[in-house]
Every structure is written in structure tokens, then in C-alpha cells.
Design an enzyme around this catalytic site. Sequence first.
Site, PDB file in Angstrom:
ATOM      1  N   HIS A  22       0.835  -1.207   0.000  1.00  0.00           N
ATOM      2  CA  HIS A  22       0.000   0.000   0.000  1.00  0.00           C
ATOM      3  C   HIS A  22       0.868   1.255   0.000  1.00  0.00           C
ATOM      4  CE1 HIS A  22      -3.584   2.426   1.214  1.00  0.00           C
ATOM      5  NE2 HIS A  22      -2.648   3.168   1.797  1.00  0.00           N
ATOM      6  N   GLU A  23       1.823   1.289   0.918  1.00  0.00           N
ATOM      7  CA  GLU A  23       2.682   2.468   1.011  1.00  0.00           C
ATOM      8  C   GLU A  23       3.597   2.592  -0.197  1.00  0.00           C
ATOM      9  OE1 GLU A  23       2.126   4.709   3.106  1.00  0.00           O
ATOM     10  OE2 GLU A  23       0.721   3.559   4.322  1.00  0.00           O
ATOM     11  N   HIS A  26       1.844   4.642  -2.843  1.00  0.00           N
ATOM     12  CA  HIS A  26       2.017   6.089  -2.629  1.00  0.00           C
ATOM     13  C   HIS A  26       3.431   6.526  -3.024  1.00  0.00           C
ATOM     14  CE1 HIS A  26      -1.791   6.515  -0.638  1.00  0.00           C
ATOM     15  NE2 HIS A  26      -1.464   5.779   0.422  1.00  0.00           N
TER      16      HIS A  26
END
Length: 453
Positions: A22-23, A26
Amino acid sequence: MSEILGSLWWLIISIGLLVTFHEFGHFWVARRCGVKVLRFSIGFGKPLWMRVGKDGTEYAIGRIPLGGYVKMLDEREYEIGEALKPHAFNRKPVWQRIAIVFAGPAANLILCVAFLWGMFVIGRPDFAPVVGSSAGIAAEAGLRRGDTVEAIGERATPTWSEVQMALIPHALDREDVAVKVRAQNGSQQTRTLRLSQLPAGFDERRVVQVIGLGGRHELIPALVGRVEPDSAAWRVLAEGDRITALDGDPIASWNDLPAAVAKLGERGGKAMIEVLRNGDRLALEIQPRQMKRDDGETFWGLGVAVAAPTPPQRDAVLRYGPVAAVPAAFREGWHQAGELFAMIGRAFTGRVSLQNTVAGPVTIGRAANAYASNGPAWYLQLLAMLSLSLGILNLLPIPILDGGHLLYYLIELVKGSPVSERVMAAGHFVGLALIASLMGLAFYNDILNNLVR
């Protein structure tokens, strides 16, 4: 490995993997948009390990492994030099900020499909969707032992797990559903389960059992484990006998025996009981007797106890080839996303208990340990569902979540200027309150469902 340690281990692995991806979503898009990333951290708190990359980003692993974050250069947090301002997140066009924020949930959605593809290619061992017992609503619908369930509504059910998962939403909505089956004689039939007749307040965690449906693999073999002295079976049956018939009625499992014994007892007199003993088929004479349970209730019995059942062998595999698994993974991901949104809707409207919809770390850890114990394909399925949940929940328009930030940026697109700091501060306060309440509910459910038993 004990269940507690195993659950803790698989919880850390699962959350760590999903948060990292997920990170990374980003991080990757931020870098492509020219934003300077100050720190990429898996976990919170003081770093257990950290190094500075050639790009100047700090890569760290925090002491608290349940989460992570990407810290980007942003002049709203502190003053920065003129040379770095073009690389600040807040200076980027709104569409780039939208892309950076959306990339995290998008990464989880991509990961979900990848996990499902891996599950299909490896092949998930399961049980055949064959009915073993039918009572209540299932019996009223005409489902019989030996029927193969081929579809629930429009959803195909190649394994028993698909039967269970397909029944749950219809049961929660209390809507009647068509069941396509193949009878033992090979004929194709359609039955209607009257799920609108489900009782109010039924246990949502035991939907299939409440309906009265049991799988063939759940049947307990009619294998004698112990014979009570001076009972009807004493000196007639022996440990290890497999009972196959009583008074001409076939006994396919231990589940069939009580009714057959009661029928014989009510009729009176002796009858023949057929058994397999050391490979030989024997017909022996027996007569049930009235017996008493611990509560004083009488019943017709033989005085035998079932042998400890061995775990049933999985007799079905959900598998696709590498190419066919691609569209199958997208279809399954799309279906599960729809089911997740529907479950969120049921929770908000009160049609389903929040106790069964919000899971905390204990529940997730126990599930991860159980799925991992069943093999890699099962664990990949769990990771896919967790990744999907993480991606979709992060898109909810709640301030401090990615969806809340996206809402601010969409408002900015419409009004032509950023949302005021005052509105954002108020939104963050509301978001923190909502997240704190959700976390409190998750921990409460953990205590209620796992620790208080």
C-alpha cells in the site's frame, strides 16, 4: 508452533506485506510526480532498522508492526528552502496529488487480483459441493443427501466453500434463492431455498447450519470406538466395526444411527445389524435397550460410542491454468468487492450485526494462522480478501483516510481553490473520532468473539 505464536507471526507477516505494498503505491507515484519522499516506514514508533538511500529517502522498520507510512516533503508542516519547494507535495497540481493518494488503495486492489491469480494457479484444495445432510429449510426445499450443488443463484459453486460463501449474502438479506443441483441419478434440478423464513436474530456466523445444510465431508463414519459392558451391543459388536445397515436401513454415517435405532426400538424385537469387520461383512442379531442420559432423559440405544473421526480428505480442487486464471481473478475480485460494499451497507442499515463485520487484530491473526495451516492457496485467498478490504476501506470518504484526502481534492477541483485549513482540521478531528470508534469496536469484537468463550 502454538496457536498464539502462530497467530501473532502470521498477523505480522500479513499486515506487513499488505501495508508495504500500500505504502509503496504512494511512494512510487509520488516519486514519478517529482515529490521528494523523506521517509518510507513499515511500522510505527522508533525504528528498529533504518538506512538512507542514494535518493536521500530514509527507509525504516518501526517497532510497532501494525501499519506504516510515507512521509513526503510538505511546506505546510515546516519551512523549506526555495530549491526544494518544487518537490513539495502541496505544490503539486491537484490531479497529481489525487494520483499519489489514490495509488495506495489502487496498489491493494492490484495486489488482491495478483493473490487471487496465484491461488487459482496453485489450486485451492477443498471439499466437493455434495450434500451430506439436509434438515429444516434445506430439507423443505427438497435438497437431499448426495445432491451436488452446482450453483446458488447466479454464482457457480465448484467447491463446498463456494456454497457457503454464496449462501451468506442471501441469508443476511433473507431473500429466497434458487439452487441448481445434480441429483444422484444425474438429473439436473432447481430447488428454492426459502431464506425469507430464517428466524430473527439467527447466528450470522452459522448461516449454513441454520439453513440445515451439511456437506458430505462433515458426515462421521459409523465406526465403533467403544462398546459399553452389559449393553445391547456387548459381545455383539467390537471396536473397529463399521456399521453399514440396521434392520435393512442403510447406515452411511454415524448421523444415521440414532434415528434407525429409535425406529427399531419403537418397533420392538430383534433385528440384524450389518457390519464390516477386518474386511469381512457380518450380519449379527441385536436388540436396542432403553438407556438414560446424564439429565435423566431416556432413549433407545445400543451402548456404543463413535471412534474418534479422522480429518476428512479434501476431494476437490479449485484451479485454473495460468492464462484462464487472469480473467477468473478479475471476476472474483470484482465479485468480492461488490460483496464487501453490500456488507458495509448492511452494517450501516442495521441488517447485520457489527459484531460480525468489524474484525480486530486477534481475529485477523487467528484467521491468518488457520488459512496458512491449510496451505499456500488458502493463505493467498485470505491475503487477497484482506488486501481488497484495506484498499476499499481506505477509499471511504473519512478524513485522515486516503478517501478523505481524495474528497478534499475533488472539492478543490470543483471550487478552484484548496479546502481551508479550518475545515481540514475539523475534518481530521471527526476522522480521528470515527477511526478511534472503529478500532474500539474491533477490539471489543476480538474480546467478545475470541477471548470470552
